[in-house]
Design a protein around this motif. Structure first.
Motif, PDB file in Angstrom:
ATOM      1  N   ARG A   1       0.823  -1.209   0.000  1.00 45.23           N
ATOM      2  CA  ARG A   1       0.000   0.000   0.000  1.00 45.23           C
ATOM      3  C   ARG A   1       0.858   1.260   0.000  1.00 45.23           C
TER       4      ARG A   1
ATOM      5  N   GLN B   1       2.226   1.813  -3.401  1.00 46.36           N
ATOM      6  CA  GLN B   1       1.233   2.431  -4.287  1.00 46.36           C
ATOM      7  C   GLN B   1       1.200   3.947  -4.088  1.00 46.36           C
TER       8      GLN B   1
ATOM      9  N   ARG C   1      -3.952   8.155  -9.913  1.00 43.29           N
ATOM     10  CA  ARG C   1      -4.823   7.971  -8.747  1.00 43.29           C
ATOM     11  C   ARG C   1      -4.277   6.809  -7.910  1.00 43.29           C
TER      12      ARG C   1
ATOM     13  N   LYS D   1      -5.554   3.811  -5.432  1.00 39.61           N
ATOM     14  CA  LYS D   1      -6.785   3.107  -5.075  1.00 39.61           C
ATOM     15  C   LYS D   1      -6.554   2.343  -3.777  1.00 39.61           C
ATOM     16  N   ASP D   2      -7.166   2.820  -2.727  1.00 41.86           N
ATOM     17  CA  ASP D   2      -7.083   2.174  -1.420  1.00 41.86           C
ATOM     18  C   ASP D   2      -8.399   2.464  -0.716  1.00 41.86           C
ATOM     19  N   GLU D   3      -9.250   1.444  -0.639  1.00 46.82           N
ATOM     20  CA  GLU D   3     -10.593   1.643  -0.107  1.00 46.82           C
ATOM     21  C   GLU D   3     -10.710   1.255   1.357  1.00 46.82           C
TER      22      GLU D   3
ATOM     23  N   ALA E   1      -6.947   8.480   0.385  1.00 47.06           N
ATOM     24  CA  ALA E   1      -8.142   9.179  -0.102  1.00 47.06           C
ATOM     25  C   ALA E   1      -7.900  10.683  -0.164  1.00 47.06           C
TER      26      ALA E   1
ATOM     27  N   ASP F   1      -5.722  11.417  -3.102  1.00 46.31           N
ATOM     28  CA  ASP F   1      -6.539  11.289  -4.312  1.00 46.31           C
ATOM     29  C   ASP F   1      -7.361  12.561  -4.537  1.00 46.31           C
TER      30      ASP F   1
END
Length: 571
Positions: free
Chosen positions: A187, A190, A206, A208-210, A220, A223
């Motif tokens: 993570r 990324q 972007r 992407k880590d939800e 977030a 982003d």
């Protein structure tokens, strides 16, 4: 980078897990050992007390045999000691060969406190580590000794089991930590790749880590920041394109200069004018070789004030008016407006005025002379009055032609200035001496200026006379006028002040226009005024690189100021 971070995180988890395991094992062993010894001590105390009570109730002549039986029942070594410390019986040694036990800690404690006492030490008799518990009774002290070798063996066995279990737990922990570390490092990798893409200019990147943890929240936020940056840069690019389109559509040429005095940008019109003879990023002097233009740009960048220049060298045969303004980044922008046709028209106008004025001088002089001659021969009647009107108007036209010629010479630059350092007091005194003859009222002098100015004394003299003549006509007051000079930053300021009725504010912006007069009724000698005096004064000041202005208040008079640059060789 990813593997480096992975091993750092895994190593950290391994150190923490190993340290925790060792700490827990050490604490568990200490607590367990303390608990076992405490329990064993209480057990021995209870047994010792029972044996002591039994001996008191059933004394035996064969005390040695009795302690052997009691030792077998208690599972511990039994020793009976009298009040002096002498060993009366022992289940494992001959009491006759044993030394006095009065100094033994447990025996001494039991005798002193009359309560149970205990201690741990190596037995001097049999050479084994024992736990000793002694209780007092009526004839002395009863002591039980329990060998700790069995306890230590049990502890070692338990410790081995704990170590094996801890290592198993540690192994599971390391595996779980490895999986968790790989997830975290992936993570973070990324996020790093996202940051590098943004730094490289890819605002569409972007991450992407939800997940809802702190790392996910940070991703977030990044982003969201990237989206706003992309939107802001898009709007900025759109504005830049619009601005560039507007500048390229201009008829005026525009160029921008950076803080390093290199060409930063030029619009299409400028590129057309130079026909490829320019290169963005190159020093400006390679593109513009006119010293006046370079000086104006340098002056603007240093002073952060607008400047103007006129160029005839960049493109031969073409004249440009350059207006330079500072930019927020420390550079400057220059707008080039071609004024070739305007200058040609202006030159034609000046030449026409000069030629007409020159041609009118001779006939006007003849008319004036003949009118004066005829006036001397005619003594009375209408003819006398007509000749006087002819003479006055001829004189006025002659004055007008002289002023027109003077203005044309000043505007065209035909009269070259001879600039020299001059003391302001000398300029004021020279004007005073010339003005005293035609100005019938008091002239007050107020000169505080000490710094020399760079001036053409003759032209400044003409300038002063024009201003004094203007004050004498329009500043009707019994207080006279004031001539003054004072120092200002880098320049000298001169002024002519009258104490008349003043000038309405709506007329002030146009006072220095040629032929402009506020109100003919305000002057007693309007027929003698050509309306060119202030225009000539203005051009003389501009040729010196100075500024002229007026301040006035109704019923309080008017003050005409002009500034001249300070001489560079003054101290």
């Amino acid at each position: 980078m990813k593997s480096h971070l992975f091993f750092k995180l895994l190593g950290g988890f391994l150190i923490i897990g190993l340290g925790t395991t060792i700490g827990v094992d050490f604490a568990a062993r200490s607590i367990w050992q303390y608990s076992l010894i405490s329990e064993l001590t209480r057990n021995l105390e209870q047994k010792a007390q029972l044996i002591a009570d039994l001996i008191e109730k059933s004394p035996s002549q064969d005390m040695q045999g009795q302690v052997h039986r009691l030792s077998a029942q208690a599972g511990a070594r039994v020793t009976i000691i009298d009040g002096t410390g002498k060993v009366l019986a022992d289940s494992e040694s001959n009491p006759a060969t044993m030394e006095n036990h009065a100094a033994r800690p447990e025996v001494a404690g039991a005798m002193r406190t009359h309560a149970a006492a205990s201690s741990q030490r190596l037995s001097a008799t049999v050479g084994i580590q024992y736990l000793y518990v002694a209780v007092p009774f009526h004839t002395g002290v009863l002591r039980l000794a329990y060998p700790l070798s069995e306890l230590h063996a049990a502890l070692r066995l338990a410790l081995t089991s704990v170590i094996v279990a801890s290592l198993a737990v540690l192994l599971v922990t390391v595996v779980l930590a490895g999986l968790y570390t790989r997830s975290i490092s992936t993570r973070i990798e990324q996020v790093r790749a996202f940051a590098e893409s943004i730094a490289a200019g890819d605002l569409t990147a972007r991450v992407k880590d939800e997940s809802g943890d702190e790392l996910g929240q940070m991703a977030a936020a990044l982003d969201k920041t990237a989206r706003r940056l992309e939107q802001a840069f898009g709007e900025l690019e759109s504005s830049r394109n619009q601005m560039e389109a507007v500048l390229n559509s201009m008829q005026e040429a525009v160029l921008a200069v950076g803080l390093d005095q290199k060409l930063a940008w030029a619009n299409g019109r400028m590129r057309q004018l130079l026909q490829g003879g320019m290169r963005v990023g190159a020093p400006l002097i390679e593109t513009v070789r006119d010293p006046d233009v370079l000086r104006a740009i340098r002056q603007t960048m240093e002073s952060r004030e607008p400047a103007t220049a006129k160029s005839q060298l960049v493109l031969p045969g073409r004249i440009f008016q350059i207006n330079v303004a500072p930019m927020s980044n420390g550079g400057a922008v220059a707008v080039w407006q071609e004024i070739t046709s305007i200058e040609q028209v202006e030159k034609t106008r000046r030449d026409f005025i000069a030629n007409v004025s020159h041609e009118l001088r001779t006939p006007l002089t003849s008319v004036q002379g003949y009118a004066e001659t005829l006036a001397e021969t005619v003594t009375e009647g209408d003819a006398k009055e007509m000749l006087e009107v002819i003479r006055k108007n001829a004189a006025r036209m002659a004055r007008l032609t002289e002023d027109l010629l003077a203005l044309a010479r000043v505007e065209s630059g035909e009269d070259k200035l001879e600039l020299r350092p001059v003391a302001p007091a000398a300029l004021v005194q020279d004007a005073l001496e010339s003005a005293t003859g035609f100005f019938g009222r008091d002239i007050i002098v107020d000169v505080s200026a000490k710094r020399e100015v760079l001036a053409d004394a003759d032209k400044v003299h003409q300038l002063f006379l024009n201003l004094i003549e203007n004050a004498s006509r329009y500043g009707r007051s019994s207080r006279g006028i004031t001539l003054g000079a004072y120092d200002d930053t880098g320049k000298g300021v001169f002024y002519v002040r009258d104490y008349g009725q003043g000038i309405p504010s709506e007329h002030l912006p146009r006072l220095f226009e040629r032929f402009y007069r506020v109100d003919k009724a305000r002057t007693s000698n309007s027929n003698l005024s050509t309306g060119l005096g202030l225009a000539i004064a203005k051009h003389i000041v501009l040729k010196h690189g100075g500024r002229i202005w007026v301040e006035s208040e109704l019923n309080s008079g008017s003050t005409f100021y002009f500034s001249l640059p300070g001489a560079t060789n003054t101290n």
